[in-house]
Design an enzyme around this catalytic site. Structure first.
Site, PDB file in Angstrom:
ATOM      1  N   ASN A  35       0.856  -1.193   0.000  1.00  0.00           N
ATOM      2  CA  ASN A  35       0.000   0.000   0.000  1.00  0.00           C
ATOM      3  C   ASN A  35       0.889   1.239   0.000  1.00  0.00           C
ATOM      4  OD1 ASN A  35      -2.411   1.554   0.290  1.00  0.00           O
ATOM      5  ND2 ASN A  35      -1.981   1.782   2.482  1.00  0.00           N
ATOM      6  N   HIS A  90       0.757   5.225   1.528  1.00  0.00           N
ATOM      7  CA  HIS A  90      -0.007   6.036   2.483  1.00  0.00           C
ATOM      8  C   HIS A  90       0.576   7.457   2.496  1.00  0.00           C
ATOM      9  CE1 HIS A  90      -2.433   6.866   5.990  1.00  0.00           C
ATOM     10  NE2 HIS A  90      -1.369   7.441   6.534  1.00  0.00           N
TER      11      HIS A  90
HETATM   12  C1  GRF Z   1      -3.005   8.501  -2.273  1.00  0.00           C
HETATM   13  O1  GRF Z   1      -2.784   9.719  -1.646  1.00  0.00           O
HETATM   14  C2  GRF Z   1      -2.508   7.372  -1.432  1.00  0.00           C
HETATM   15  O2  GRF Z   1      -1.478   7.734  -0.583  1.00  0.00           O
HETATM   16  C3  GRF Z   1      -3.721   7.013  -0.610  1.00  0.00           C
HETATM   17  O3  GRF Z   1      -4.804   7.213  -1.468  1.00  0.00           O
HETATM   18  C4  GRF Z   1      -4.469   8.207  -2.430  1.00  0.00           C
HETATM   19  C5  GRF Z   1      -4.804   7.641  -3.768  1.00  0.00           C
HETATM   20  O4  GRF Z   1      -4.686   8.610  -4.781  1.00  0.00           O
HETATM   21  N1  GRF Z   1      -3.624   5.646  -0.121  1.00  0.00           N
HETATM   22  P1  GRF Z   1      -4.957   8.241  -6.281  1.00  0.00           P
HETATM   23  O5  GRF Z   1      -6.367   7.652  -6.373  1.00  0.00           O
HETATM   24  O6  GRF Z   1      -3.941   7.244  -6.710  1.00  0.00           O
HETATM   25  O7  GRF Z   1      -4.853   9.527  -7.026  1.00  0.00           O
END
Ligand code: GRF
Length: 173
Positions: free
Chosen positions: A85, A87
């Site tokens: 993941n 974050h």
């Molecule tokens: C990102 O900021 C990631 O860190 C978090 O969710 C967001 C997803 O952004 N887990 P995107 O949909 O890839 O633009």
């Protein structure tokens, strides 16, 4: 087989595909998620599944990539599939869904993003890589999120490539 699971916009998914990583399948739990348009445009097969999303991950999946997937996965799932993941904070600070706001509220001067293995808790798995940026006094949630997204689009594909090449196989799963 590499699977991306995403609930939202999908900009990380697109950065991963554009880096040359072969994504075989996108699974989303939201029928109006932006990731669907991106998958269509990039020619990646996708499945929308509000509840049974875990069941749609093929048995021969080598890596599951969470990219803004807003559901907790079962322990059975994360024991079975290597899952990563990204974050938007420097973990272990500011876990959960409002990490950017929490970082601003706490007044930190440095923030960033973390790529980590996924375990059955939220944002607690072993850290694989991190990237940081300065938080300016006039940063808003929006401007800081934008800065962090730029970092994410670089570090997530780079880290995944290393994982695929098995330079780093320290999975806790
Ligand atoms: C990102 O900021 C990631 O860190 C978090 O969710 C967001 C997803 O952004 N887990 P995107 O949909 O890839 O633009």
């Amino acid at each position: 087989m590499i699977v991306v699971m995403a609930s939202g916009n999908g900009s990380n998914f697109e950065a991963i595909v554009n880096s040359g990583i072969k994504v075989n399948l996108v699974i989303t739990n939201k029928k109006d998620a932006g990731v669907i348009n991106r998958a269509t445009r990039l020619g990646v097969h996708y499945i929308v599944s509000n509840k049974d999303y875990e069941q749609h991950v093929p048995k021969d999946t080598k890596l599951v990539i969470l990219a803004g997937f807003m559901k907790l996965l079962s322990s059975k799932f994360v024991e079975k599939f290597k899952t990563v993941n990204i974050h938007p904070s420097l973990l272990p600070s500011f876990k959960g869904a409002h990490a950017v706001k929490q970082a601003l509220d706490a007044g930190v001067k440095i923030s960033g993003c973390t790529v980590h293995w996924v375990d059955k808790e939220m944002d607690t798995g072993k850290i694989i890589s991190q990237s940081s940026c300065c938080v300016l006094d006039n940063d808003s949630e929006e401007s800081l999120s934008e800065k962090i997204h730029l970092l994410e689009h670089k570090i997530y594909p780079e880290t995944i490539k290393e994982l695929i090449e098995e330079k780093n196989d320290n999975s806790n799963s």
